[in-house]
Design a protein around this motif. Structure first.
Motif, PDB file in Angstrom:
ATOM      1  N   TYR A  95      -2.165 -26.986  -0.541  1.00  0.00           N
ATOM      2  CA  TYR A  95      -1.654 -28.180   0.385  1.00  0.00           C
ATOM      3  C   TYR A  95      -2.784 -28.950   0.787  1.00  0.00           C
ATOM      4  O   TYR A  95      -3.752 -28.469   1.490  1.00  0.00           O
ATOM      5  CB  TYR A  95      -0.425 -27.551   1.169  1.00  0.00           C
ATOM      6  CG  TYR A  95       0.731 -27.124   0.764  1.00  0.00           C
ATOM      7  CD1 TYR A  95       0.892 -25.704   0.957  1.00  0.00           C
ATOM      8  CD2 TYR A  95       1.695 -27.823   0.214  1.00  0.00           C
ATOM      9  CE1 TYR A  95       1.888 -24.826   0.401  1.00  0.00           C
ATOM     10  CE2 TYR A  95       2.927 -27.255  -0.167  1.00  0.00           C
ATOM     11  CZ  TYR A  95       3.012 -25.903   0.063  1.00  0.00           C
ATOM     12  OH  TYR A  95       4.269 -25.202  -0.375  1.00  0.00           O
ATOM     13  N   GLN A 107       2.989 -32.195  -1.581  1.00  0.00           N
ATOM     14  CA  GLN A 107       3.899 -31.344  -2.135  1.00  0.00           C
ATOM     15  C   GLN A 107       3.331 -30.166  -2.772  1.00  0.00           C
ATOM     16  O   GLN A 107       4.147 -28.963  -3.036  1.00  0.00           O
ATOM     17  CB  GLN A 107       4.511 -32.086  -3.550  1.00  0.00           C
ATOM     18  CG  GLN A 107       3.857 -32.061  -4.696  1.00  0.00           C
ATOM     19  CD  GLN A 107       2.867 -33.196  -4.978  1.00  0.00           C
ATOM     20  OE1 GLN A 107       2.367 -33.733  -3.920  1.00  0.00           O
ATOM     21  NE2 GLN A 107       2.220 -33.378  -6.112  1.00  0.00           N
TER      22      GLN A 107
ATOM     23  N   GLN B  38       8.902 -23.275   7.489  1.00  0.00           N
ATOM     24  CA  GLN B  38       8.640 -23.360   6.051  1.00  0.00           C
ATOM     25  C   GLN B  38      10.066 -22.719   5.377  1.00  0.00           C
ATOM     26  O   GLN B  38      10.283 -21.494   5.782  1.00  0.00           O
ATOM     27  CB  GLN B  38       7.387 -22.799   5.646  1.00  0.00           C
ATOM     28  CG  GLN B  38       6.994 -23.058   4.017  1.00  0.00           C
ATOM     29  CD  GLN B  38       5.820 -22.443   3.556  1.00  0.00           C
ATOM     30  OE1 GLN B  38       5.459 -21.312   3.811  1.00  0.00           O
ATOM     31  NE2 GLN B  38       5.144 -23.082   2.655  1.00  0.00           N
ATOM     32  N   LYS B  39      10.383 -23.286   4.450  1.00  0.00           N
ATOM     33  CA  LYS B  39      11.478 -22.651   3.582  1.00  0.00           C
ATOM     34  C   LYS B  39      10.982 -22.619   2.156  1.00  0.00           C
ATOM     35  O   LYS B  39       9.972 -23.261   1.793  1.00  0.00           O
ATOM     36  CB  LYS B  39      12.596 -23.838   3.614  1.00  0.00           C
ATOM     37  CG  LYS B  39      13.216 -24.084   4.770  1.00  0.00           C
ATOM     38  CD  LYS B  39      14.469 -24.763   4.807  1.00  0.00           C
ATOM     39  CE  LYS B  39      15.164 -24.953   6.225  1.00  0.00           C
ATOM     40  NZ  LYS B  39      16.252 -25.725   6.294  1.00  0.00           N
ATOM     41  N   LYS B  42       8.703 -25.074  -0.393  1.00  0.00           N
ATOM     42  CA  LYS B  42       8.617 -26.277   0.092  1.00  0.00           C
ATOM     43  C   LYS B  42       7.223 -26.395   1.017  1.00  0.00           C
ATOM     44  O   LYS B  42       6.823 -25.275   1.383  1.00  0.00           O
ATOM     45  CB  LYS B  42       9.822 -26.839   1.212  1.00  0.00           C
ATOM     46  CG  LYS B  42      11.063 -26.700   0.315  1.00  0.00           C
ATOM     47  CD  LYS B  42      11.168 -27.927  -0.391  1.00  0.00           C
ATOM     48  CE  LYS B  42      12.607 -28.195  -1.186  1.00  0.00           C
ATOM     49  NZ  LYS B  42      12.503 -29.138  -1.962  1.00  0.00           N
ATOM     50  N   ASN B  45       6.918 -27.578   7.675  1.00  0.00           N
ATOM     51  CA  ASN B  45       7.471 -28.855   8.505  1.00  0.00           C
ATOM     52  C   ASN B  45       7.056 -28.749   9.758  1.00  0.00           C
ATOM     53  O   ASN B  45       7.185 -27.649  10.511  1.00  0.00           O
ATOM     54  CB  ASN B  45       8.873 -28.988   8.309  1.00  0.00           C
ATOM     55  CG  ASN B  45       9.589 -30.261   9.126  1.00  0.00           C
ATOM     56  OD1 ASN B  45       8.747 -31.351   9.004  1.00  0.00           O
ATOM     57  ND2 ASN B  45      10.711 -29.900   9.627  1.00  0.00           N
TER      58      ASN B  45
END
Lengths: 115, 107
Positions: A95, A107, B38-39, B42, B45
């Protein structure tokens, strides 16, 4: 909010190199620190390094020193991560993120190292 | 590199519970600490930065505290959307580091 779009998945041989790109839209790539973070399958987040754009200063995690290079191309609003001497243990999602407090993330790019 | 140690590694809780995750730094980092959620599949965040500042758009049931070497993330009244993995990250040193993560799952 800046959108960060990363390059596509890569499959590499052990001993080779990979370069992952991270293009910013809706803002400039060099407005704040750009970091690279990776996550091996089923594992936690691992910080790899950063670049401070205004002065082009890089710093890298000790684990990756000598094997990783982070650069910026301000003309194309793109950051790059290059990792050399790949081994299967480098298989991960990579990332990019903007800011020391990483508010904006790409992403992710899956890099698979396999013979 | 500064080492970050999170506890617990896993945490089971129910909707409506209040939970706290702890992060300890191997040396003093002032308030240069962030928390992420974090999920699966993904990107992380950002929830909290500078130890206790709530990122814009993050629900107020999330709060952060601490200074120096000891930090906490508290979630009041857990919601179904909160079951995820949480990471702390220090950005005091020129080389940043993450904690190993805390997986919060449903009891």
């Amino acid at each position: 909010q800046v959108q960060l779009v990363q390059s596509g998945a890569e499959v590499k041989k052990p001993g080779s190199s990979v370069r992952v790109s991270c293009k910013a839209s809706g803002g400039t790539i060099n407005s704040s620190t750009v970091c690279w973070v990776r996550q091996a399958p089923g594992q936690g987040l691992e910080w790899m390094g950063r670049i401070i754009p205004l002065v082009d200063i890089t710093s890298y995690a000790q684990k990756f020193q000598g094997r990783v290079t982070i650069t910026l191309d301000k003309s194309t609003n793109t950051a790059y991560l290059e990792l050399n001497s790949l081994t299967p243990e480098d298989t991960a999602v990579y990332y990019c993120a903007k800011g020391s407090e990483a508010k904006d993330w790409g992403q992710g790019t899956l890099v698979t190292v396999t013979s | 590199d500064i080492q970050m140690t999170q506890s617990p590694s896993t945490l089971s809780a129910s909707v409506g519970d209040r939970v706290t995750i702890t992060c300890r730094a191997s040396q003093r980092i002032s308030y240069w600490l962030a928390w992420y959620q974090q999920k699966p599949g993904k990107a992380p965040n950002l929830l909290i930065y500078k130890a206790s500042s709530l990122e814009s758009g993050v629900p107020s049931r999330f709060s952060g505290n601490g200074f120096g070497t000891e930090f906490t993330l508290t979630i009041d009244s857990l919601q179904p959307d909160d079951f995820a993995t949480y990471y702390c990250q220090q950005y005091s040193d020129k080389s940043y580091t993450f904690g190993q993560g805390t997986k919060l799952d449903i009891k």
